[in-house]
Design a protein around this motif. Sequence first.
Motif, mmCIF file in Angstrom:
data_model
loop_
_atom_site.group_PDB
_atom_site.id
_atom_site.type_symbol
_atom_site.label_atom_id
_atom_site.label_comp_id
_atom_site.label_asym_id
_atom_site.label_seq_id
_atom_site.Cartn_x
_atom_site.Cartn_y
_atom_site.Cartn_z
ATOM 1 N N ASN A 162 9.128 -0.205 7.567
ATOM 2 C CA ASN A 162 8.284 -2.026 8.053
ATOM 3 C C ASN A 162 6.917 -1.838 8.749
ATOM 4 O OD1 ASN A 162 11.167 -3.127 8.759
ATOM 5 N ND2 ASN A 162 11.060 -2.795 10.874
ATOM 6 N N ILE A 163 6.315 -0.183 9.005
ATOM 7 C CA ILE A 163 5.135 -0.699 9.220
ATOM 8 C C ILE A 163 4.728 -0.675 7.748
ATOM 9 C CG2 ILE A 163 2.950 0.854 9.945
ATOM 10 C CD1 ILE A 163 5.503 2.347 11.843
ATOM 11 N N PHE A 164 5.072 0.411 6.748
ATOM 12 C CA PHE A 164 4.975 -0.406 5.248
ATOM 13 C C PHE A 164 4.665 -1.191 4.979
ATOM 14 C CE2 PHE A 164 5.703 0.879 0.402
ATOM 15 C CZ PHE A 164 4.395 0.886 0.333
ATOM 16 N N THR A 165 5.571 -1.917 4.871
ATOM 17 C CA THR A 165 5.377 -3.048 4.490
ATOM 18 C C THR A 165 5.060 -4.078 5.082
ATOM 19 O OG1 THR A 165 8.384 -3.281 4.401
ATOM 20 C CG2 THR A 165 6.626 -5.022 4.191
ATOM 21 N N TYR A 166 4.694 -3.802 6.378
ATOM 22 C CA TYR A 166 3.310 -4.317 7.121
ATOM 23 C C TYR A 166 2.065 -4.082 6.473
ATOM 24 C CZ TYR A 166 6.893 -6.097 10.469
ATOM 25 O OH TYR A 166 7.997 -6.531 10.596
ATOM 26 N N ALA A 167 1.850 -3.559 5.883
ATOM 27 C CA ALA A 167 0.061 -2.661 5.410
ATOM 28 C C ALA A 167 0.457 -3.438 4.375
ATOM 29 C CB ALA A 167 0.398 -1.608 5.717
ATOM 30 N N LEU A 168 1.231 -3.290 3.633
ATOM 31 C CA LEU A 168 1.214 -3.588 1.922
ATOM 32 C C LEU A 168 1.400 -5.235 2.113
ATOM 33 C CD1 LEU A 168 3.896 -2.174 -0.303
ATOM 34 C CD2 LEU A 168 1.539 -1.975 -0.197
ATOM 35 N N ILE A 169 1.998 -6.109 2.798
ATOM 36 C CA ILE A 169 0.837 -7.635 3.316
ATOM 37 C C ILE A 169 0.652 -8.001 3.508
ATOM 38 C CG2 ILE A 169 2.102 -9.742 4.517
ATOM 39 C CD1 ILE A 169 4.326 -8.395 4.305
ATOM 40 N N PHE A 170 -0.529 -6.746 4.473
ATOM 41 C CA PHE A 170 -2.642 -7.319 5.299
ATOM 42 C C PHE A 170 -2.712 -6.657 3.429
ATOM 43 C CE2 PHE A 170 -5.895 -5.298 5.249
ATOM 44 C CZ PHE A 170 -6.616 -6.068 6.810
ATOM 45 N N PHE A 171 -2.395 -6.208 2.840
ATOM 46 C CA PHE A 171 -3.513 -5.635 1.549
ATOM 47 C C PHE A 171 -2.958 -6.593 0.453
ATOM 48 C CE2 PHE A 171 -3.583 -0.773 3.555
ATOM 49 C CZ PHE A 171 -4.627 -1.665 3.265
ATOM 50 N N LEU A 172 -2.080 -7.110 0.281
ATOM 51 C CA LEU A 172 -1.787 -7.761 -0.747
ATOM 52 C C LEU A 172 -2.765 -9.980 -0.776
ATOM 53 C CD1 LEU A 172 -0.112 -9.959 -2.621
ATOM 54 C CD2 LEU A 172 2.012 -10.091 -0.834
ATOM 55 N N VAL A 173 -2.097 -9.962 1.013
ATOM 56 C CA VAL A 173 -3.691 -10.917 1.140
ATOM 57 C C VAL A 173 -4.936 -10.880 1.092
ATOM 58 C CG1 VAL A 173 -4.628 -12.385 3.124
ATOM 59 C CG2 VAL A 173 -2.053 -12.067 2.668
ATOM 60 N N ILE A 174 -5.146 -9.842 0.591
ATOM 61 C CA ILE A 174 -6.664 -9.195 1.241
ATOM 62 C C ILE A 174 -7.003 -9.424 -0.749
ATOM 63 C CG2 ILE A 174 -8.915 -7.548 0.835
ATOM 64 C CD1 ILE A 174 -8.474 -8.952 3.960
ATOM 65 N N MET A 175 -6.322 -9.105 -1.849
ATOM 66 C CA MET A 175 -6.438 -8.942 -3.176
ATOM 67 C C MET A 175 -6.180 -10.151 -3.552
ATOM 68 S SD MET A 175 -7.587 -5.624 -4.010
ATOM 69 C CE MET A 175 -6.577 -5.993 -5.750
ATOM 70 N N VAL A 176 -5.587 -11.407 -2.932
ATOM 71 C CA VAL A 176 -5.099 -12.514 -3.396
ATOM 72 C C VAL A 176 -6.435 -13.221 -2.987
ATOM 73 C CG1 VAL A 176 -3.573 -14.372 -2.913
ATOM 74 C CG2 VAL A 176 -3.255 -12.551 -3.377
#
Length: 279
Positions: free
Chosen positions: A69-83
């Motif tokens: 879950n923590i890994f997924t939350y961190a990935l989503i954060f970086f996904l938003v930044i990249m987009v």
Amino acid sequence: MVFDLSDIDFYAILTALGILFLKLIVILIVYAIVKSIGTKIITRAFARATQKQGISPGRAKTLEKLTVNIFTYALIFFLVIMVLENVFAVETTAILAGAGVVGLAIGFGAQGIVSDVVTGFFLLLEKQVDVDDYVTTAGFSGIVEEVGLRTTKIRDFDGSLHYVPNREISNLTNHSRGNMRALVDIGISYDDNIDQAIEVMQHVCEQVAAEDETIIEGPNVVGVQGLGASDVVIRIIAKTENMQQWAVERKLRKTLKEALDANGIEIPFPHQVYIEKKD
């Protein structure tokens, strides 16, 4: 001023939209690949830790789901930044710089979430509950499916899934720590011989204990538990492996009923007498 559609470069607009769409697709594909690989690595790491370091399966599942879950939350954060940066050309430096202020504001405005996270942390730290444990808390009973930082998921025995905010777990009863007790009360008629009934029941208990490997201790007939309105209640107690107590109780009731019937010992049941008055 006259607006002329011929002045619009549709080819350039479509090209730009196509490039943005391709960038978005590439970012999403990379996100999916990284998430898949990261999840597999986490799963394998906890599988090795379970084998080599002797971590219990329930504890390993709990920490594994929390880490995913923590890994997924961190990935989503970086996904938003990249987009935002690569697709919409938004400067994210100011956003990241203001994240601390925003986080502080959220902390004051969402104290319940902070309480959930703190309570969830101590639930995990103190090993109060693990995945697959049978627990009672916040008015619900069932099997724990996930212990997160904000909520705990409990699967009821009727199939319902309860999402319990961690701050509501003020009292928790864990039924999965150690052996459990199987208890059966059988009533016999006042006209029957109590010693004979106890002897028959004890013989049945020994037979069941020899057949059922989930029984740790007993079953034993402890004696007369109570004197009812129409029966003498005799109690049988056994210790079983965790979560097996109900199966042992059902088996004991069935076998005891058959043995009592075979020996002519009556299990009382309500009788109704109809009196018809004729003129």
